[in-house]
Design a protein around this motif. Structure first.
Motif, short mmCIF file in Angstrom:
data_model
loop_
_atom_site.label_atom_id
_atom_site.label_comp_id
_atom_site.label_asym_id
_atom_site.label_seq_id
_atom_site.Cartn_x
_atom_site.Cartn_y
_atom_site.Cartn_z
N ARG A 76 48.57 44.27 50.06
CA ARG A 76 49.56 44.10 48.99
C ARG A 76 50.71 43.20 49.45
O ARG A 76 51.20 42.36 48.70
N ARG A 95 49.40 39.80 49.13
CA ARG A 95 49.29 39.45 47.71
C ARG A 95 50.67 39.09 47.13
O ARG A 95 50.83 38.09 46.44
N PHE A 96 51.69 39.86 47.48
CA PHE A 96 53.04 39.54 46.97
C PHE A 96 53.55 38.21 47.56
O PHE A 96 54.30 37.50 46.91
N ASP A 106 57.68 50.88 34.06
CA ASP A 106 57.36 52.25 34.45
C ASP A 106 58.64 53.07 34.48
O ASP A 106 59.70 52.59 34.89
N ASP A 119 48.39 54.22 54.21
CA ASP A 119 47.57 53.53 53.22
C ASP A 119 47.47 52.06 53.62
O ASP A 119 48.42 51.29 53.46
N ARG A 153 39.90 48.50 44.98
CA ARG A 153 41.34 48.38 45.22
C ARG A 153 41.66 46.98 45.77
O ARG A 153 42.68 46.38 45.40
P1 ATP Z 1 52.81 43.90 39.46
O1 ATP Z 1 53.93 43.34 38.66
O2 ATP Z 1 52.01 42.86 40.13
O3 ATP Z 1 52.02 44.95 38.73
P2 ATP Z 1 53.95 46.16 40.78
O4 ATP Z 1 55.03 46.25 41.81
O5 ATP Z 1 54.24 46.72 39.43
O6 ATP Z 1 53.54 44.66 40.69
P3 ATP Z 1 51.77 48.00 40.87
O7 ATP Z 1 50.51 47.92 41.65
O8 ATP Z 1 51.70 47.97 39.39
O9 ATP Z 1 52.68 46.81 41.41
O10 ATP Z 1 52.52 49.32 41.36
C1 ATP Z 1 53.69 49.82 40.74
C2 ATP Z 1 54.65 50.40 41.78
O11 ATP Z 1 54.04 51.50 42.46
C3 ATP Z 1 55.05 49.43 42.88
O12 ATP Z 1 56.17 48.65 42.50
C4 ATP Z 1 55.35 50.36 44.04
O13 ATP Z 1 56.64 50.90 43.92
C5 ATP Z 1 54.36 51.47 43.86
N1 ATP Z 1 53.08 51.29 44.59
C6 ATP Z 1 51.94 50.74 44.13
N2 ATP Z 1 50.96 50.77 45.03
C7 ATP Z 1 51.48 51.37 46.12
C8 ATP Z 1 50.95 51.74 47.40
N3 ATP Z 1 49.69 51.45 47.74
N4 ATP Z 1 51.79 52.36 48.26
C9 ATP Z 1 53.07 52.67 47.91
N5 ATP Z 1 53.61 52.35 46.74
C10 ATP Z 1 52.84 51.72 45.84
#
Ligand code: ATP
Ligand code: MG
Length: 396
Positions: free
Chosen positions: A162, A165-166, A44, A156, A196
């Motif tokens: 989450r 999950r992590f 991203d 939230d 979600r």
């Molecule tokens: P994965 O590799 O499992 O996709 P990820 O960290 O990329 O893990 P995503 O759900 O894809 O998780 O979210 C991308 C980013 O957006 C996260 O790294 C975090 O910075 C932010 N984010 C996602 N969901 C939330 C939330 N509910 N509240 C705050 N920040 C969030």
């Protein structure tokens, strides 16, 4: 320390934004995964450019979530998500933030993110921007909320799940005050939309340490508020690791003694997912009556039976196991794997019988299929003709 980051296309996107005079950096999960030495899934990009400005810089873009500031840029054939620096308000409907505000600094954008490890950025020249100590927390294998955990979870509540999950995916512990906030606010998870939660469960099941997550679910009491959560997921070998999210859902189903439709409703599972769970459920029922017949090997197939057998073993540890190789062998030895492999067609039935077409054709194809699977008749055209004419005559 400097990091080399991103695919050629994603570096190209960042370069172009910088050349156009905006800020642009890599953010989120991919930065975390780099520090962990893991292959990043999706990269991203965050930028100071507004969505409209991003669309001016690139020729090919798709509006995937423009109200949240995300534009999909198609660059050198690759889809790259570019999101404008933003903050978000509270989530009063527990699905989407009430409002997102675009902001001009990266600091502000990182502050709204959930955990310190997810609130880092990397610039094109490879320097790490880490205002909340994410790198240190990763080194200590800790999941820590950005800022005050209680406030962040009130904004939230999904963030609590989450964190859990992590813990399964990374095998990290949840930092004490973050974990304490989950204890305190566990019941808030009831407001979170099923879709979600489901997305997080899917990732949790694929994690390397689901058991650790189940322990947190139990200890924090959040399990009491998660739809249909079965405490028995913790016990014996229902703990994973799971080969696929669906195997996790199958364990969830059986541990909770749930009906597939019930679980499907609770988490808005897709029809394909529900059908798989129905099959595993039915296979375990057959297995509880005894060994599988050829018909079972045929209709359930390898994937369902391997899952069903491993769950059956948990439920009945004293019963003999059907080994994986035996299941594979039995399926490989089946004369056919689908009706299409029959050595004849419905049209042959019309010719052989001299009758007109009708519902009976499908019914007799089913009977022939069964006879072939059970070994009553070889899958050869002449054999099937003989078997069919005999039986057809007899039933008239
Ligand atoms: P994965 O590799 O499992 O996709 P990820 O960290 O990329 O893990 P995503 O759900 O894809 O998780 O979210 C991308 C980013 O957006 C996260 O790294 C975090 O910075 C932010 N984010 C996602 N969901 C939330 C939330 N509910 N509240 C705050 N920040 C969030
Ligand atoms: Mg991601």
């Amino acid at each position: 320390m400097s990091y080399t980051f991103g695919t050629t296309a994603s570096r190209g996107v960042v370069s172009k934004l910088l050349l156009a005079g905006y800020e642009a950096v890599f953010v989120g999960g991919a930065v975390r995964d780099l520090l962990l030495g893991k292959e990043a899934s999706d990269i991203d990009i965050a930028t100071s450019a507004t969505p409209a400005e991003v669309k001016e810089v690139f020729v090919h873009t798709v509006d995937v979530g423009i109200q949240h500031g995300t534009v999909l840029v198609l660059f050198e054939g690759e889809p790259i998500e570019v999101t404008t620096y933003r903050t978000e308000g509270t989530y009063s409907d527990h699905r989407r933030p009430d409002e997102v505000n675009f902001v001009r600094t990266l600091e502000e954008d990182l502050r709204r993110r959930d955990f310190t490890m997810n609130a880092m950025a990397i610039t094109l020249d490879g320097s790490l921007i880490d205002p909340y100590g994410g790198k240190k927390d990763i080194a200590n294998r800790l999941i820590r909320a950005v800022g005050n955990a209680e406030e962040r979870f009130r904004e939230d509540a999904l963030r609590m799940f989450r964190a859990i999950r992590f813990s399964a995916v990374l095998g990290f512990a949840i930092e004490q005050s973050t974990c304490h906030a989950i204890d305190l606010l566990a019941n808030e998870i009831r407001h979170i939309a099923a879709e979600r939660l489901k997305a997080e469960w899917d990732k949790l099941f694929l994690g390397r340490e689901p058991l650790q997550a189940f322990q947190y679910i139990q200890e924090t009491g959040i399990g009491l508020h998660l739809p249909a959560y079965p405490a028995a997921l913790m016990t014996a070998c229902m703990q994973g690791p799971f080969l696929s999210p669906l195997d996790g859902w199958a364990a969830f189903l059986i541990a909770g003694n749930l009906e597939p439709a019930e679980l499907g409703r609770a988490y808005k599972l897709s029809n394909v997912e529900k059908a798989y769970l129905q099959s595993v459920h039915a296979a375990i029922h057959m297995r509880e009556k005894g060994l599988y017949t050829n018909v079972d090997y045929y209709r359930f197939g390898e994937r369902v039976l391997l899952t069903a057998e491993s769950i059956f073993n948990c439920l009945h540890p004293l019963e003999a196991t059907i080994e994986m190789d035996e299941i594979k062998g039995k399926i490989a030895a089946l004369p056919i794997r689908s009706k299409k492999e029959l050595a004849m067609t419905g049209n042959d039935l019309l010719i052989w019988s001299g009758e007109k077409g009708g519902r009976w054709v499908g019914e007799w194809l089913n009977k022939i299929e069964q006879a072939v699977i059970l070994g009553d008749c070889l899958n050869e055209r002449e054999e099937i003709k003989e078997w069919f004419l005999d039986e057809f005559e007899r039933e008239r």
